[in-house]
Design an enzyme around this catalytic site. Structure first.
Site, PDB file in Angstrom:
ATOM      1  CB  CYS A 166      -0.831   0.038   1.285  1.00 30.82           C
ATOM      2  SG  CYS A 166      -1.708  -1.489   1.594  1.00 30.82           S
ATOM      3  CE  LYS A 183       7.365   0.990 -11.041  1.00 28.75           C
ATOM      4  NZ  LYS A 183       7.547   0.442 -12.390  1.00 28.75           N
ATOM      5  CD  GLU A 220      10.356  -6.775 -19.325  1.00 22.21           C
ATOM      6  OE1 GLU A 220      10.239  -7.739 -18.553  1.00 22.21           O
ATOM      7  OE2 GLU A 220       9.870  -5.653 -19.070  1.00 22.21           O
ATOM      8  CE  LYS A 276       6.545  -4.681 -18.940  1.00 25.75           C
ATOM      9  NZ  LYS A 276       7.414  -4.848 -17.988  1.00 25.75           N
ATOM     10  CG  ASN A 306       3.286  -0.537   2.769  1.00 24.81           C
ATOM     11  OD1 ASN A 306       2.830  -1.575   2.292  1.00 24.81           O
ATOM     12  ND2 ASN A 306       4.445  -0.035   2.400  1.00 24.81           N
ATOM     13  N   GLY A 307       2.114  -3.084   4.872  1.00 27.43           N
ATOM     14  CA  GLY A 307       2.858  -4.261   5.335  1.00 27.43           C
ATOM     15  C   GLY A 307       1.893  -5.299   5.860  1.00 27.43           C
ATOM     16  CG  HIS A 337      10.505 -29.498 -28.426  1.00 28.98           C
ATOM     17  ND1 HIS A 337      10.753 -30.751 -28.942  1.00 28.98           N
ATOM     18  CD2 HIS A 337      11.553 -28.729 -28.801  1.00 28.98           C
ATOM     19  CE1 HIS A 337      11.913 -30.741 -29.585  1.00 28.98           C
ATOM     20  NE2 HIS A 337      12.416 -29.519 -29.509  1.00 28.98           N
ATOM     21  CD  GLU A 388       3.867  -6.319 -16.196  1.00 30.00           C
ATOM     22  OE1 GLU A 388       4.203  -6.288 -15.016  1.00 30.00           O
ATOM     23  OE2 GLU A 388       4.553  -5.786 -17.106  1.00 30.00           O
ATOM     24  NE  ARG A 432       4.099   2.067  -1.576  1.00 27.79           N
ATOM     25  CZ  ARG A 432       5.264   1.479  -1.454  1.00 27.79           C
ATOM     26  NH1 ARG A 432       6.231   1.789  -2.268  1.00 27.79           N
ATOM     27  NH2 ARG A 432       5.489   0.592  -0.512  1.00 27.79           N
ATOM     28  CD1 TRP A 487      -2.912  -4.262  -5.207  1.00 23.73           C
ATOM     29  CD2 TRP A 487      -1.798  -5.622  -3.823  1.00 23.73           C
ATOM     30  NE1 TRP A 487      -2.655  -5.426  -5.871  1.00 23.73           N
ATOM     31  CE2 TRP A 487      -1.978  -6.280  -5.055  1.00 23.73           C
ATOM     32  CE3 TRP A 487      -1.119  -6.279  -2.806  1.00 23.73           C
ATOM     33  CZ2 TRP A 487      -1.509  -7.557  -5.287  1.00 23.73           C
ATOM     34  CZ3 TRP A 487      -0.645  -7.556  -3.035  1.00 23.73           C
ATOM     35  CH2 TRP A 487      -0.843  -8.177  -4.268  1.00 23.73           C
TER      36      TRP A 487
END
Ligand code: G6P
Length: 613
Positions: free
Chosen positions: A2, A608, A485, A489, A106-107, A508, A492, A31, A80
């Site tokens: 958060c 993030k 990568e 992207k 936060n945590g 395969h 996401e 966040r 979050w």
């Protein structure tokens, strides 16, 4: 995970802190953004008011018309969800029974279940399912017992276990905000006639440039003219720890682009140059390489994008330093940390320096005596602080949730490290080393030319791809981590299922899914003499099944047979190819998100910085 913010001000200097709280919180939205809330001491009446609900910050602010209030001090939170679904009662701030104490956090408080039981037995009434609410009730409990809020706060901290950045406001002491930090990030911003707290620097940059990065185990309070910090009951002398940040506020804002993600893609040429300049003018790389030289086993780890940068390091380390490197995904650290000892080096790649999986990997290796090198973009963040050496990328603040510019600056820093290891081991000569470093100066130019050459074609390409539910991105050698990568992207931000594979491996299994029109993007990386013919074969295999084939490559791949669309990013060597191949993939993801009506800066379900395991 958060974001939290807190401000306290002398009303003669700052008549209303509400705009600072709202703006500061908005900059922390990356966040987490499933709920938001505010607790503040109202001007004049000195009442404690609380507004909170499910939704993004703007929605909550508008719903309660928060900006119409006047406050002398306040705390705010963007959430979050970890414990308890995102709804109004679970949104922060959380209150004690008498609604005199408000807490944002936060945590995760690990032992909250026992504490809650204990408090319920004592008659406390809980309103939410969160771990955080125990803090408000513990404070209430000890404050009744001690009749001194700071003592109650210290007693509370002794009871809670886990990760936390806390900000607390208490109606009985209206101009004071209490704070504590353990694991989760928290900083103090120093102002004239006010002081503030936040989870990061950009959220405070509009108001101050002077900061104190709090260390784990520190707690205390801020008042408009006072900062008081303690650790283990001892006063902490903080004045020498004040750092002045030179980032401009504009750096942290959108710079005229519709989204941070696009701004951050477009500023890659500049930040690559800045990172390059920073690395050549510091001895961070040399110091880190020394440590690698002394190791007989080298591991590298990271999460998400940072893991992909780690894979690029493995490639360059094999190429330039002939050094085997074991890469692993940070959350899988248990399997790998067993192999660590005092002759091991671990490189931890983390843009934020706060990802808990990466931090746990670091700690597990450190406990076994391994030496740690951090690659990070955030000065003073946890991972650099717990590492033996740090190489900083100089990407500036990255706000878009999906990492873009930090990826390429990580790749650049790691390429420096591989080259240095190569010269220190005698695999490349000093003059080769100097020449390669000189050539790396063009990393930004490669990104810039590639963006220019690919932007238009990408716009056309997304029209073709926007209906697709799936796509493959295939590469060989250096192209493999870049494909991973690129696929990350696309997933996401556009929510299209994109999967990356080594092109050779696609036979395969993955090829079974290919039917007419299935999009397959091939990455044409150097060296052409080894890879072009093989990639040509892979293109034909896909074409034979009716795939829609797209090549994003360096010069030389234009004449591949069976390609429907070719994006030629320019003539780039193995050393510079990542900076040319990556931006078109980022732009592809970005444009797909926009055309599909997604918010590329705040993709659903993502945050993030992930500070929960
Ligand atoms: C989150 C972000 C990703 C990022 C990853 C690692 O999942 O959404 O974009 O790559 O964390 O973050 P770090 O700060 O450790 O590089």
């Amino acid at each position: 995970m958060c974001g939290i913010v807190g401000v306290t001000a002398d009303p003669d200097q700052v008549p209303n802190v509400m705009p600072m709280l709202v703006q500061g919180l908005k900059r922390l939205e990356y966040r987490g953004y499933d709920s938001a809330g505010f607790a503040f001491i109202e001007c004049g009446s000195y009442n404690l008011k609380v507004f909170k609900n499910r939704g993004k910050i703007d929605e909550v602010v508008n719903q309660y018309m928060v900006s119409n209030y006047c406050a002398v001090a306040g705390i705010a939170h963007t959430r979050w969800a970890t414990h308890g679904e995102p709804n109004q009662v679970n949104a922060h701030p959380h209150l004690d029974c008498d609604s005199e104490i408000a807490v944002v956090h936060n945590g995760i408080i690990k032992n909250f279940a026992e504490l809650r039981e204990w408090l319920v037995e004592k008659g406390h009434q809980f309103r939410s399912d969160t771990d955080t609410e125990v803090v408000a009730h513990l404070l209430e409990h000890f404050n009744r017992e001690e009749n001194d809020f700071f003592t109650a706060f210290k007693k509370t901290l002794q009871m809670i276990e886990g990760a936390y950045a806390l900000a607390i406001i208490y109606r009985g002491e209206p101009s004071r905000i209490y704070f504590a930090r353990n694991v989760s990030p928290l900083l103090i911003g120093l102002g004239i006639g006010f002081n503030m707290l936040s989870s990061d620097i950009p959220s405070m940059l509009a108001y101050t440039r002077k900061f104190i990065v709090l260390n784990d185990g520190e707690y205390g309070y801020i008042e408009p003219y006072k900062v008081y910090i303690e650790r283990d009951g001892e006063l902490v002398e903080w004045r020498r720890r004040v750092t002045t940040i030179t980032w401009s506020l504009e750096d942290a804002e959108k710079g005229g682009y519709p989204h941070y993600m696009l701004k951050e893609i477009m500023e890659q040429p500049r930040v690559l140059y800045e990172t390059y300049t920073g690395l050549v003018s510091s001895n961070e790389v040399e110091k880190a390489a020394e440590l690698l030289l002394g190791a007989n086993k080298i591991f590298i780890t990271g999460a998400g994008t940072s893991y992909h940068a780690s894979l690029v390091f493995m490639y360059y380390s094999s190429l330039f330093a002939k050094e085997p490197v074991i890469p692993f995904i940070a959350s899988e650290y248990t399997t790998y940390s067993r192999l660590a000892d005092e002759n091991t080096a671990l490189i931890v790649v983390s843009q934020s320096g706060e990802t808990i999986d990466s931090l746990q990997a670091l700690r597990a290796f450190k406990n076994r005596g391994a030496k740690i090198i951090a690659i990070s973009n955030v000065i003073g963040s946890s991972i650099p602080r717990e590492s033996d050496r740090t190489i900083y990328t100089r990407a500036g603040p990255e706000i878009g949730v999906a990492a873009t510019k930090t990826f390429l600056t990580q790749v650049l820093a790691l390429t420096f490290l591989a080259l240095r290891l190569g010269v220190d081991k005698g695999i490349i000569t000093k003059s080769e080393y100097r020449e390669l470093i000189e050539r790396l100066k063009k990393a930004g130019e490669a990104a810039s030319i590639s963006i220019e050459k690919s932007s238009r074609i990408i716009e056309r390409l997304v029209m073709k791809l926007k209906e697709s539910r799936n796509m493959y991105i295939l590469g060989r050698e250096l192209g493999v981590p870049l494909a991973y990568e690129g696929a990350l992207k696309v997933k996401e931000v556009s929510y299209i299922h994109a999967e990356a594979y080594p092109a050779g491996e696609s036979k395969h299994g993955p090829i079974a899914l290919v039917e007419p029109g299935f999009p397959v993007v091939f990455l044409g990386t150097p060296p052409l003499e080894n890879l072009k013919e093989k990639l040509q074969g892979n293109v034909m295999e896909m074409k034979a099944r009716g795939a829609s084939t797209i090549i994003i490559g360096v010069k030389g791949y234009e004449d591949i047979r069976g390609a429907d669309i070719v994006i030629n990013t320019g003539e780039w060597s193995e050393l510079l190819a990542p900076y040319a191949i990556t931006p078109p993939l980022q732009l592809l993801a970005y444009r797909l998100a926009v055309i599909l009506g997604r918010d590329p800066d705040k993709p659903r379900n993502l945050a993030k910085t992930v500070t929960v395991e």
